[in-house]
Design an enzyme around this catalytic site. Sequence first.
Site, PDB file in Angstrom:
ATOM      1  N   GLY A  66      30.075  80.576  41.208  1.00  0.00           N
ATOM      2  CA  GLY A  66      28.759  81.475  40.485  1.00  0.00           C
ATOM      3  C   GLY A  66      28.749  80.859  39.957  1.00  0.00           C
ATOM      4  O   GLY A  66      27.150  80.894  39.599  1.00  0.00           O
ATOM      5  N   ASP A 109      30.075  81.790  48.404  1.00  0.00           N
ATOM      6  CA  ASP A 109      29.242  82.553  48.303  1.00  0.00           C
ATOM      7  C   ASP A 109      27.954  82.606  47.570  1.00  0.00           C
ATOM      8  O   ASP A 109      27.850  81.459  47.198  1.00  0.00           O
ATOM      9  CB  ASP A 109      29.665  84.490  47.978  1.00  0.00           C
ATOM     10  CG  ASP A 109      29.793  84.509  46.738  1.00  0.00           C
ATOM     11  OD1 ASP A 109      30.225  83.717  46.140  1.00  0.00           O
ATOM     12  OD2 ASP A 109      29.793  85.623  46.649  1.00  0.00           O
ATOM     13  N   GLU A 138      36.215  79.333  46.351  1.00  0.00           N
ATOM     14  CA  GLU A 138      37.023  80.199  46.582  1.00  0.00           C
ATOM     15  C   GLU A 138      38.082  80.706  47.699  1.00  0.00           C
ATOM     16  O   GLU A 138      38.660  81.925  47.583  1.00  0.00           O
ATOM     17  CB  GLU A 138      35.959  81.304  47.338  1.00  0.00           C
ATOM     18  CG  GLU A 138      34.392  81.745  46.335  1.00  0.00           C
ATOM     19  CD  GLU A 138      33.751  80.035  46.155  1.00  0.00           C
ATOM     20  OE1 GLU A 138      32.614  80.187  45.037  1.00  0.00           O
ATOM     21  OE2 GLU A 138      33.998  78.884  46.649  1.00  0.00           O
TER      22      GLU A 138
END
Length: 386
Positions: free
Chosen positions: A132, A163, A155
């Site tokens: 993130g 993502d 991830e």
Amino acid sequence: MNQAATPVLFEELTAANGRRIGIATLASEKTLHAISLEMVRLLTPQLQRWQADPEVAMVILQAQGEKAFCAGGDLQHLYRSMREHHASPTRDDIRANTYAAEFFEQEYRLDYLLHSFAKPILCWGHGIVMGGGIGLMAGCSHRVVTEKSRLAMPEISIGLYPDVGGSWFLARMPGKTGLFLALTGANLNASDALFAGLADYRVAHAGKQAVIDALLLQPWGEGKDAELLDRVLGAAQASSLQEGTAAFAAANLRTHFDLIDALCRRPTLPEIVDGILALETEDAWLIKAQATLRAGSPGSAWLGYALQKRVRALSLAEVFRLEFVVSLHCAARADFVEGIRALIIEKDQKPQWNPASLAGATPQWVEGFFADPWPRAAHPLADLGA
């Protein structure tokens, strides 16, 4: 809210010509500034206010302390929400985990705001920048890395996939390096970040205050604000490299580019994975990448691979809509919650992945992650890019 507990701090500096510079500082050092829903709810409206204010020339996004800019997402709350959802009668409905839905929607909205921001944003990406954190940094117009920057999209180790727009920017890296990073979670230094297109300047961290001082002297507001910021950062980078105030290691991605590109251009994912794992090397960076891939979620490998194939013709807004659906499917299935349990909650480092191997994931299994329960107009991110 008690300021001492506020995870994002805001201030404004006034330049010599009266224009203002907005500064947003991530302030959760104990969690290495892991991005939380509370942080997103603070950042988004303040950035929108600065974007609308004609007297604000630019924004700086930074973090307190020396360890990290942002080490990823706040996984503790997500873990609890997934456990509750998995135990509920609505576990087959990805929309039923309302916390996960709100978290991913608001995080992706913030990331998209940064990508589309109408003014220059300087991200000072010092220390750890992962998951993130890269989502925040990638969207900024001017991204600085320092001699202590360490970037990664790891991830695969927690049963998720890259993502926060990762499907989009990894697919646009040189050659097939983005696929390699998705599969291996390999660490990137400052030189790697520039080569991969995740950063724009290498500047010694000790030079940060000099950069801010120089920004306060610029003639903001004459239609060349981005150019002014480029000139300041370009001078700071040149000074850092010429004076030797920081030691910047060579880019591993550039050093191993031909090898990585050849391996990741193999026709199928199993051939790519087999090729990476079969490498005989004494290079510590490659050995660590192999170890992460070997221990990671086979399902995550499939998702990262499938997404990079799907997104090449998509707009960034379409990518965020696609990732939103995939992320909620991940939250509803086994690997994401299991990865967090094994690596973060119980820390036994023994995740039980399902499927346990690449061969265990059928094409139908992979396609299931793309099943969108919302009509296009009703998608929670339908307005992005509108």
